[in-house]
Design an enzyme around this catalytic site. Structure first.
Site: not given
Ligand SMILES: [Zn+2]
Length: 462
Positions: A85, A88, A216, A308
């Site tokens: 992404h 990110e 991410h 994350e």
């Molecule tokens: Zn992401």
């Protein structure tokens, strides 16, 4: 203290603590940085591109290995993917820091890093979505805030919703029987995916990756497959539920290794959310279809989790050093996790290596296969297992193996050609693959090296 001594101490400290500058890297900067690391460590690195983004930017990978560009039998392949992404961005910066760190520590003869590079082939892709990143970075510079600006690729597609959906097939097969691994791609898959996704699929099909993480931001948690929920209807309502893979315990352990080696992920409370141990099954958090981690598990031998790493998707430059120090040990320990379970060569009676042989572990409904060099890797938690190797045209071979907590156990198979009558009676479970005999013997140099070099992994200062 004289000014001169003070300056000297300051310089010494700076050299030790912050050999790299912590700032965000635009595309040109990123490319320069990758080549800078390569130039500093030319004998253990290689820069290669797996393809181009929609706007023509290269998807670069920096490889670390004692023999860059070469697969050494019995030496596992592992990868990190960042910035899928585009907005990110922490993963992108952490992977650049990691690259520089591996190079410097190898040069400093840090024994833990030397062993890691000698025993592992590490592929680092700091950005899977360089086009999205440029949009996000430009917006950041103009102070335009927007939670999703730059998330997608240049065609407006979310790359983590763009892989072929193989979950539907596996959920069907789990109920009704059928292959439990290497589910095939749809015939027209290339026309259904974005250029970045296509490049990544071709990449992960061409290396026998064993372990991977996809970095991410927007939360702080280690997320493991499945991401797509096996949806249950409960009295007319749809709800998503914990949807474990057959390797659930192993995935939980991999996620925990990251969260507990991370500075604060394991504490659970982050960004206003609570995740026990700092880990979660993807589907039980929120269901996501066509994601990359499920695809890795269902189409290849690779076990991937999604990390994350920051509440703020685009952290301020001043945060980067703290984030690096919070993630450094976790990034190294996760790579070391590829050295567990069992591995070995699958050969025929004449010592020819067998590619695509199927390795099944009783009680775990997910097989792996041997790679192009006849070597296989099966990540397993400590325990005693019944393991079977099969290949079409050969008698299966079954062994009992006890796996310890540290280094992987070497378990080689030598399959005998089956007699024609026996072959017609036998059904090879879950194969769907043709065992391929390789014409030439590949010398398992890594195997010999391992026997002399592999010791208990060190948990020293990194
Ligand atoms: Zn992401």
């Amino acid at each position: 203290m004289s000014d001169l001594v003070s300056i000297f101490l300051h310089l010494l400290l700076f050299k030790m603590v912050a050999p790299v500058t912590f700032h965000h890297h635009r595309y040109d900067d990123l490319v320069r940085m990758l080549y800078k690391v390569h130039n500093e460590c030319p004998h253990i690195t290689r820069v290669y591109s797996i393809g181009r983004s929609v706007k023509g930017r290269h998807l670069y990978v920096l490889e670390f290995s004692d023999y860059p560009g070469i697969h050494e039998p019995l030496e596992p392949e592992v990868k990190y993917v960042g910035n899928m992404h585009g907005n990110e961005v922490l993963g992108r910066e952490l992977l650049l820091q990691l690259s520089e760190f591996l190079c410097e520590e190898f040069r400093n003869r840090n024994q833990r890093i030397v062993r890691l590079v000698e025993d592992t082939r590490i592929h680092i892709m700091p950005s899977m979505n360089p086009d999205g990143y440029e949009v996000a970075a430009a917006a950041q510079e103009r102070d335009i805030s927007g939670y999703l600006v730059g998330r997608n690729n240049a065609n407006g597609v979310d790359l983590n919703r763009n892989f072929p959906d193989l979950n539907t097939y596996i959920y069907y097969n789990e109920k009704n029987g059928g292959p439990n691994h290497h589910l095939p791609l749809p015939d027209n898959w290339k026309s259904q995916v974005e250029p970045e996704t296509q490049a990544v699929i071709q990449w992960i099909r061409s290396f026998n990756f064993v372990l991977s993480a996809n970095l991410h931001g927007g939360a702080v948690v280690a997320n493991y497959p499945y991401d797509k929920s096996l949806e249950h209807r409960v009295r007319g309502f749809r709800r998503t539920a914990n949807t474990p893979t057959p390797d659930d315990k192993l995935f939980q352990k991999l996620a925990k290794v990251y969260s507990y080696a991370h500075g604060w992920m394991h504490q659970g409370w982050n960004c206003g959310d609570y995740f026990p141990d700092g880990i979660t099954n993807g589907a039980s958090w929120y269901s996501l279809s066509k994601g990359m981690q499920d695809f890795n598990y269902l189409h290849t031998n690779c076990f991937e989790i999604t990390l994350e790493l920051s509440c703020d998707k685009f952290p301020l430059q001043g945060e980067l050093q703290r984030e690096w120090l919070g993630n450094r040990e976790a990034l190294i320990q996760f790579l070391e996790q590829v050295h567990q379970g069992i591995k070995g060569m699958v050969r025929d009676e004449n010592y020819n290596n067998l590619a695509d042989a199927v390795i099944s572990v009783s009680g775990i409904n997910h097989d792996v296969t041997s790679g192009a060099h006849g070597d296989y890797f099966r990540l397993l938690l400590p325990g005693t297992y019944t393991v079977t190797a099969t290949a079409p045209g050969f008698d299966p071979e079954t062994v009992s193996v006890t796996v310890g907590p540290a280094e992987p156990k070497l378990v080689n198979f030598q399959l005998k050609r089956s007699t024609p009558q026996a072959a017609t009676k036998r059904r090879i479970p879950n194969s769907g693959h043709r065992g391929r005999v390789l014409p030439k013997k590949v010398q398992p140099r890594a195997a010999r090296k391992k026997e002399t070099m592999m010791k208990q992994p060190q948990r020293g200062p990194a």
